[in-house]
Design a protein around this motif. Structure first.
Motif, PDB file in Angstrom:
ATOM      1  N   LEU A  95     -19.869 -53.674 -29.458  1.00  0.00           N
ATOM      2  CA  LEU A  95     -20.486 -53.063 -30.632  1.00  0.00           C
ATOM      3  C   LEU A  95     -21.421 -51.920 -30.223  1.00  0.00           C
ATOM      4  O   LEU A  95     -21.433 -50.862 -30.848  1.00  0.00           O
ATOM      5  CB  LEU A  95     -21.239 -54.125 -31.435  1.00  0.00           C
ATOM      6  CG  LEU A  95     -21.881 -53.674 -32.736  1.00  0.00           C
ATOM      7  CD1 LEU A  95     -20.860 -53.031 -33.672  1.00  0.00           C
ATOM      8  CD2 LEU A  95     -22.548 -54.863 -33.411  1.00  0.00           C
ATOM      9  N   ARG A  96     -22.186 -52.113 -29.167  1.00  0.00           N
ATOM     10  CA  ARG A  96     -23.097 -51.069 -28.676  1.00  0.00           C
ATOM     11  C   ARG A  96     -22.311 -49.819 -28.293  1.00  0.00           C
ATOM     12  O   ARG A  96     -22.705 -48.700 -28.611  1.00  0.00           O
ATOM     13  CB  ARG A  96     -23.882 -51.584 -27.475  1.00  0.00           C
ATOM     14  CG  ARG A  96     -24.806 -50.548 -26.869  1.00  0.00           C
ATOM     15  CD  ARG A  96     -25.576 -51.149 -25.680  1.00  0.00           C
ATOM     16  NE  ARG A  96     -26.399 -50.164 -25.050  1.00  0.00           N
ATOM     17  CZ  ARG A  96     -26.049 -49.468 -23.978  1.00  0.00           C
ATOM     18  NH1 ARG A  96     -24.871 -49.666 -23.403  1.00  0.00           N
ATOM     19  NH2 ARG A  96     -26.874 -48.579 -23.457  1.00  0.00           N
ATOM     20  N   LYS A  97     -21.181 -50.009 -27.639  1.00  0.00           N
ATOM     21  CA  LYS A  97     -20.334 -48.886 -27.243  1.00  0.00           C
ATOM     22  C   LYS A  97     -19.868 -48.101 -28.472  1.00  0.00           C
ATOM     23  O   LYS A  97     -19.899 -46.869 -28.492  1.00  0.00           O
ATOM     24  CB  LYS A  97     -19.135 -49.436 -26.460  1.00  0.00           C
ATOM     25  CG  LYS A  97     -18.232 -48.426 -25.856  1.00  0.00           C
ATOM     26  CD  LYS A  97     -17.049 -49.189 -25.260  1.00  0.00           C
ATOM     27  CE  LYS A  97     -16.486 -48.568 -24.047  1.00  0.00           C
ATOM     28  NZ  LYS A  97     -15.362 -49.321 -23.503  1.00  0.00           N
ATOM     29  N   ILE A  98     -19.457 -48.815 -29.508  1.00  0.00           N
ATOM     30  CA  ILE A  98     -19.011 -48.180 -30.751  1.00  0.00           C
ATOM     31  C   ILE A  98     -20.183 -47.451 -31.418  1.00  0.00           C
ATOM     32  O   ILE A  98     -20.038 -46.303 -31.846  1.00  0.00           O
ATOM     33  CB  ILE A  98     -18.397 -49.223 -31.708  1.00  0.00           C
ATOM     34  CG1 ILE A  98     -17.090 -49.748 -31.131  1.00  0.00           C
ATOM     35  CG2 ILE A  98     -18.182 -48.627 -33.100  1.00  0.00           C
ATOM     36  CD1 ILE A  98     -16.559 -50.989 -31.822  1.00  0.00           C
ATOM     37  N   LEU A  99     -21.337 -48.107 -31.505  1.00  0.00           N
ATOM     38  CA  LEU A  99     -22.494 -47.480 -32.142  1.00  0.00           C
ATOM     39  C   LEU A  99     -22.941 -46.238 -31.374  1.00  0.00           C
ATOM     40  O   LEU A  99     -23.299 -45.228 -31.991  1.00  0.00           O
ATOM     41  CB  LEU A  99     -23.640 -48.479 -32.283  1.00  0.00           C
ATOM     42  CG  LEU A  99     -23.395 -49.620 -33.261  1.00  0.00           C
ATOM     43  CD1 LEU A  99     -24.545 -50.629 -33.210  1.00  0.00           C
ATOM     44  CD2 LEU A  99     -23.201 -49.106 -34.675  1.00  0.00           C
ATOM     45  N   LYS A 100     -22.909 -46.289 -30.061  1.00  0.00           N
ATOM     46  CA  LYS A 100     -23.262 -45.106 -29.262  1.00  0.00           C
ATOM     47  C   LYS A 100     -22.312 -43.948 -29.555  1.00  0.00           C
ATOM     48  O   LYS A 100     -22.737 -42.801 -29.691  1.00  0.00           O
ATOM     49  CB  LYS A 100     -23.253 -45.433 -27.764  1.00  0.00           C
ATOM     50  CG  LYS A 100     -24.497 -46.150 -27.303  1.00  0.00           C
ATOM     51  CD  LYS A 100     -24.533 -46.295 -25.810  1.00  0.00           C
ATOM     52  CE  LYS A 100     -25.146 -45.057 -25.248  1.00  0.00           C
ATOM     53  NZ  LYS A 100     -25.838 -45.217 -23.990  1.00  0.00           N
ATOM     54  N   ARG A 101     -21.032 -44.257 -29.676  1.00  0.00           N
ATOM     55  CA  ARG A 101     -20.048 -43.219 -29.998  1.00  0.00           C
ATOM     56  C   ARG A 101     -20.282 -42.664 -31.396  1.00  0.00           C
ATOM     57  O   ARG A 101     -20.257 -41.455 -31.617  1.00  0.00           O
ATOM     58  CB  ARG A 101     -18.630 -43.787 -29.883  1.00  0.00           C
ATOM     59  CG  ARG A 101     -17.549 -42.726 -30.149  1.00  0.00           C
ATOM     60  CD  ARG A 101     -16.160 -43.327 -30.278  1.00  0.00           C
ATOM     61  NE  ARG A 101     -16.068 -44.074 -31.529  1.00  0.00           N
ATOM     62  CZ  ARG A 101     -15.564 -45.294 -31.647  1.00  0.00           C
ATOM     63  NH1 ARG A 101     -15.094 -45.927 -30.601  1.00  0.00           N
ATOM     64  NH2 ARG A 101     -15.516 -45.905 -32.810  1.00  0.00           N
ATOM     65  N   GLU A 102     -20.531 -43.555 -32.359  1.00  0.00           N
ATOM     66  CA  GLU A 102     -20.708 -43.120 -33.742  1.00  0.00           C
ATOM     67  C   GLU A 102     -22.003 -42.328 -33.947  1.00  0.00           C
ATOM     68  O   GLU A 102     -22.023 -41.357 -34.676  1.00  0.00           O
ATOM     69  CB  GLU A 102     -20.654 -44.324 -34.688  1.00  0.00           C
ATOM     70  CG  GLU A 102     -19.292 -44.957 -34.785  1.00  0.00           C
ATOM     71  CD  GLU A 102     -18.233 -44.018 -35.329  1.00  0.00           C
ATOM     72  OE1 GLU A 102     -18.533 -43.206 -36.237  1.00  0.00           O
ATOM     73  OE2 GLU A 102     -17.092 -44.079 -34.842  1.00  0.00           O
ATOM     74  N   PHE A 103     -23.089 -42.791 -33.314  1.00  0.00           N
ATOM     75  CA  PHE A 103     -24.362 -42.075 -33.434  1.00  0.00           C
ATOM     76  C   PHE A 103     -24.341 -40.781 -32.634  1.00  0.00           C
ATOM     77  O   PHE A 103     -25.144 -39.895 -32.866  1.00  0.00           O
ATOM     78  CB  PHE A 103     -25.526 -42.941 -32.943  1.00  0.00           C
ATOM     79  CG  PHE A 103     -26.092 -43.838 -33.989  1.00  0.00           C
ATOM     80  CD1 PHE A 103     -27.031 -43.372 -34.888  1.00  0.00           C
ATOM     81  CD2 PHE A 103     -25.697 -45.160 -34.055  1.00  0.00           C
ATOM     82  CE1 PHE A 103     -27.567 -44.211 -35.841  1.00  0.00           C
ATOM     83  CE2 PHE A 103     -26.226 -46.009 -35.011  1.00  0.00           C
ATOM     84  CZ  PHE A 103     -27.168 -45.534 -35.909  1.00  0.00           C
ATOM     85  N   SER A 104     -23.449 -40.727 -31.649  1.00  0.00           N
ATOM     86  CA  SER A 104     -23.279 -39.558 -30.805  1.00  0.00           C
ATOM     87  C   SER A 104     -24.595 -39.156 -30.163  1.00  0.00           C
ATOM     88  O   SER A 104     -25.231 -39.954 -29.500  1.00  0.00           O
ATOM     89  CB  SER A 104     -22.657 -38.431 -31.628  1.00  0.00           C
ATOM     90  OG  SER A 104     -22.255 -37.376 -30.806  1.00  0.00           O
ATOM     91  N   LEU A 105     -25.011 -37.920 -30.346  1.00  0.00           N
ATOM     92  CA  LEU A 105     -26.206 -37.414 -29.681  1.00  0.00           C
ATOM     93  C   LEU A 105     -27.498 -38.037 -30.187  1.00  0.00           C
ATOM     94  O   LEU A 105     -28.524 -37.963 -29.521  1.00  0.00           O
ATOM     95  CB  LEU A 105     -26.286 -35.891 -29.832  1.00  0.00           C
ATOM     96  CG  LEU A 105     -25.120 -35.117 -29.219  1.00  0.00           C
ATOM     97  CD1 LEU A 105     -25.239 -33.646 -29.564  1.00  0.00           C
ATOM     98  CD2 LEU A 105     -25.069 -35.324 -27.717  1.00  0.00           C
TER      99      LEU A 105
END
Length: 158
Positions: A95-105
């Motif tokens: 989930l953290r990996k997905i959230l990092k991708r979605e939040f991006s910068l």
């Protein structure tokens, strides 16, 4: 379309509308006092995910009453909230990996992973009302049903 096709299409519409970071209003309540706040939320497979600190009103509210409401424009949702732990917990790695991708910068700006009070809140939807340009869908996630009509929202996007 039969009922199953409408339900399947309604879930696709939810993914299309919210399968990315979306600013929403999240309402919670405890002891007959309602509080609302703007959050950045991510939708995936019938659940929204938001981030917050255990010291926030949201956490105090969901300990007493886990039922919450979300809205974005004309879209309305209800669900049950719970903390799934700190973003760095091993159980939250995917989930953290997905959230990092979605939040991006903005992830590092928005998520203070060094703060031990930071948590991911999972909201399991029970009901939702969402729209496409030409249809309104009422989804019952518990019964796994949906209805569709030709109502158009007052506005689709903010």
């Amino acid at each position: 379309m039969d009922k199953q096709q409408i339900y399947t299409r309604a879930l696709e519409v939810m993914e299309e509308n919210f399968g990315h970071i979306t600013e929403m209003c999240l309402a919670s309540s405890a002891e007959n006092i309602v509080s609302a706040r703007d959050v950045n939320a991510y939708y995936r497979e019938g659940k929204f995910y938001v981030l917050g600190k255990t010291t926030n009103t949201l956490f105090h509210d969901i300990e007493r009453n886990p039922n919450v409401g979300l809205c974005h424009g004309s879209h309305n949702m209800q669900g049950v909230a719970r903390s799934v732990g700190h973003p760095l917990d091993a159980s939250n790695a995917e989930l953290r990996k997905i959230l990092k991708r979605e939040f991006s910068l903005n992830y590092e700006e928005y998520v203070a992973e060094s703060n031990p009070d930071m948590r991911i809140v999972e909201i399991t939807l029970t009901k939702a009302e969402t729209y496409t340009r030409y249809h309104r869908y009422e989804i019952d996630y518990v019964a796994k049903t949906a209805d569709r009509d030709h109502t158009q929202p007052l506005f689709i996007y903010r």
